[in-house]
Design a protein around this motif. Sequence first.
Motif, PDB file in Angstrom:
ATOM      1  N   VAL A 123       1.011  -1.217  -0.107  1.00  0.00           N
ATOM      2  CA  VAL A 123      -0.097   0.000   0.037  1.00  0.00           C
ATOM      3  C   VAL A 123       0.820   1.342   0.000  1.00  0.00           C
ATOM      4  CG1 VAL A 123      -1.593   1.509   1.466  1.00  0.00           C
ATOM      5  CG2 VAL A 123      -2.043  -0.998   1.236  1.00  0.00           C
ATOM      6  N   TYR A 124       0.493   2.168  -1.102  1.00  0.00           N
ATOM      7  CA  TYR A 124       1.412   3.459  -1.057  1.00  0.00           C
ATOM      8  C   TYR A 124       3.007   3.302  -1.348  1.00  0.00           C
ATOM      9  CZ  TYR A 124       0.976   8.340  -0.495  1.00  0.00           C
ATOM     10  OH  TYR A 124       0.609   9.807  -0.727  1.00  0.00           O
ATOM     11  N   GLN A 125       3.278   2.014  -1.831  1.00  0.00           N
ATOM     12  CA  GLN A 125       4.532   1.958  -2.114  1.00  0.00           C
ATOM     13  C   GLN A 125       4.900   2.851  -3.341  1.00  0.00           C
ATOM     14  OE1 GLN A 125       6.392  -2.054  -1.962  1.00  0.00           O
ATOM     15  NE2 GLN A 125       7.406  -1.583  -3.693  1.00  0.00           N
ATOM     16  N   LEU A 126       4.289   2.578  -4.410  1.00  0.00           N
ATOM     17  CA  LEU A 126       4.577   3.509  -5.653  1.00  0.00           C
ATOM     18  C   LEU A 126       4.684   4.945  -5.408  1.00  0.00           C
ATOM     19  CD1 LEU A 126       2.416   1.354  -8.359  1.00  0.00           C
ATOM     20  CD2 LEU A 126       4.991   1.629  -8.066  1.00  0.00           C
ATOM     21  N   GLU A 127       3.876   5.389  -4.508  1.00  0.00           N
ATOM     22  CA  GLU A 127       3.516   6.882  -4.046  1.00  0.00           C
ATOM     23  C   GLU A 127       4.673   7.303  -3.565  1.00  0.00           C
ATOM     24  OE1 GLU A 127      -0.605   5.077  -4.859  1.00  0.00           O
ATOM     25  OE2 GLU A 127       1.339   4.519  -3.858  1.00  0.00           O
ATOM     26  N   ARG A 128       5.407   6.509  -2.681  1.00  0.00           N
ATOM     27  CA  ARG A 128       6.385   6.970  -1.963  1.00  0.00           C
ATOM     28  C   ARG A 128       7.811   6.786  -2.443  1.00  0.00           C
ATOM     29  NH1 ARG A 128       4.672   7.764   3.316  1.00  0.00           N
ATOM     30  NH2 ARG A 128       3.190   6.305   4.218  1.00  0.00           N
ATOM     31  N   GLU A 129       8.046   6.165  -3.490  1.00  0.00           N
ATOM     32  CA  GLU A 129       9.175   5.800  -4.378  1.00  0.00           C
ATOM     33  C   GLU A 129       9.627   7.050  -5.008  1.00  0.00           C
ATOM     34  OE1 GLU A 129       8.611   2.826  -7.347  1.00  0.00           O
ATOM     35  OE2 GLU A 129       8.596   1.217  -5.841  1.00  0.00           O
ATOM     36  N   ASP A 130      10.854   7.601  -4.606  1.00  0.00           N
ATOM     37  CA  ASP A 130      11.581   9.039  -5.144  1.00  0.00           C
ATOM     38  C   ASP A 130      11.870   8.756  -6.430  1.00  0.00           C
ATOM     39  OD1 ASP A 130      11.708   9.847  -2.591  1.00  0.00           O
ATOM     40  OD2 ASP A 130      13.661   9.161  -2.005  1.00  0.00           O
ATOM     41  N   GLY A 131      11.208   9.645  -7.162  1.00  0.00           N
ATOM     42  CA  GLY A 131      11.666   9.769  -8.491  1.00  0.00           C
ATOM     43  C   GLY A 131      10.557   8.979  -9.497  1.00  0.00           C
ATOM     44  N   SER A 132       9.571   8.365  -9.058  1.00  0.00           N
ATOM     45  CA  SER A 132       8.781   7.434  -9.733  1.00  0.00           C
ATOM     46  C   SER A 132       7.418   8.448 -10.258  1.00  0.00           C
ATOM     47  CB  SER A 132       7.803   6.530  -8.827  1.00  0.00           C
ATOM     48  OG  SER A 132       6.874   7.062  -8.081  1.00  0.00           O
ATOM     49  N   SER A 133       6.927   8.027 -11.526  1.00  0.00           N
ATOM     50  CA  SER A 133       5.830   8.635 -11.753  1.00  0.00           C
ATOM     51  C   SER A 133       4.764   9.276 -10.938  1.00  0.00           C
ATOM     52  CB  SER A 133       5.372   8.338 -13.217  1.00  0.00           C
ATOM     53  OG  SER A 133       4.947   6.866 -13.078  1.00  0.00           O
ATOM     54  N   HIS A 134       4.800   7.751 -10.161  1.00  0.00           N
ATOM     55  CA  HIS A 134       3.368   8.196  -9.466  1.00  0.00           C
ATOM     56  C   HIS A 134       3.740   9.208  -7.890  1.00  0.00           C
ATOM     57  CE1 HIS A 134       1.276   4.485 -10.645  1.00  0.00           C
ATOM     58  NE2 HIS A 134       2.404   4.053 -10.939  1.00  0.00           N
ATOM     59  N   ALA A 135       4.920   9.264  -7.482  1.00  0.00           N
ATOM     60  CA  ALA A 135       5.317  10.055  -6.487  1.00  0.00           C
ATOM     61  C   ALA A 135       5.512  11.489  -7.171  1.00  0.00           C
ATOM     62  CB  ALA A 135       6.735   9.709  -5.944  1.00  0.00           C
ATOM     63  N   SER A 136       5.758  11.775  -8.386  1.00  0.00           N
ATOM     64  CA  SER A 136       6.045  12.919  -8.704  1.00  0.00           C
ATOM     65  C   SER A 136       4.845  14.129  -8.977  1.00  0.00           C
ATOM     66  CB  SER A 136       6.635  13.035 -10.211  1.00  0.00           C
ATOM     67  OG  SER A 136       5.587  12.400 -11.273  1.00  0.00           O
ATOM     68  N   ILE A 137       3.725  13.501  -8.902  1.00  0.00           N
ATOM     69  CA  ILE A 137       2.220  14.113  -8.863  1.00  0.00           C
ATOM     70  C   ILE A 137       2.033  14.484  -7.629  1.00  0.00           C
ATOM     71  CG2 ILE A 137       1.940  13.651 -10.913  1.00  0.00           C
ATOM     72  CD1 ILE A 137      -0.444  11.871  -9.912  1.00  0.00           C
ATOM     73  N   MET A 138       2.528  13.703  -6.535  1.00  0.00           N
ATOM     74  CA  MET A 138       2.023  14.044  -5.041  1.00  0.00           C
ATOM     75  C   MET A 138       2.265  15.289  -4.378  1.00  0.00           C
ATOM     76  SD  MET A 138       0.545  11.192  -4.747  1.00  0.00           S
ATOM     77  CE  MET A 138       0.094  11.124  -3.342  1.00  0.00           C
TER      78      MET A 138
END
Length: 321
Positions: free
Chosen positions: A255-270
């Motif tokens: 849960v929320y791993q992709l959103e926490r990954e530095d530099g990932s596309s998912h994290a970049s919009i948070m």
Amino acid sequence: AIESHQVDASYIRSIVRRSLNRIGVQSLSLVQFYWWNTSIPGYLDAARELVSLQREGLIQHIGLSNFDVSLTKQFLEAGIPLATTQVQYSVLDRRPMTSGLVGLCEANDIKILAYGVLAGGFLTDYWLGKKRPSMDTINRSLVKYLLVIDELGGWDLFQSLLGVLRRIADRHSSCSHVSDSGFVKPDPNPNPIHVSIAMVAICYVLDQKQVGGVIIGSHNSRHFMSTVASTQLQLTREDRSDIDSIVQNTLRGHVYQLEREDGSSHASIMKYNLNRVNGPTHLEELCQRFLQLHFEANPVEATRVGYRLPPTEAYERYAAA
């Protein structure tokens, strides 16, 4: 960003006090704790301060927001009484189920509050048969969930899912009204209920173990009744099987791993740390509150060219200088 040493008892108390004043209550029913960067230590100490505020009666219940299984276990082992955990959960994102979070919540009587249930609006009839939008033509919320769709298998697979959800909705729409056992009782007054894709998507999540509620955002009040009606819809085993046959995978990781990954596309919009005192969101809130109080005390005066705002005392002093 806020360093861990700044998140002390005084800071936490100021945030809770701000919420109490904003809502106008003496005790908050639920405070959901979020710590966007878990590499920064201090989140357990911060949670313990919430427990202290709970003992004082300023907080009734404590929950988490966007913590995975291992982190949730840390809170439980530290003796933090958790009532809820808020996570992304939908027919597209089943990480709470596949990562073991649902099982942990079941074992510890924690209710799941699901957001992203409609994938920012993608899981609606509007997008059935539509072409994939480009990233630069949609808002940030839709970008977030379009990344989820791409991660799962792309737009064609998503359209197949929408088609299945529409067929399920049609099966339930053929019934006329809600009975105690679901949309199964014919109505002598032929006024059939229209079941939407969104209603099916909401019902699917509400059916999952430990889900205590769903968080639905809307810009249109007419969606309210259909959202409420979805709580009465009961999906059949065939319905759930049809959905599962399309979406056989889920997002990778916890849960929320992709959103926490530095530099990932998912994290970049948070957007992180929106709660910071004196930050942009806080200042915007203060300005809105000031305008509200100002207009309550000084109603605007209509003129031929619009509205003339009564000057504040501070402005009058400035103008006279």
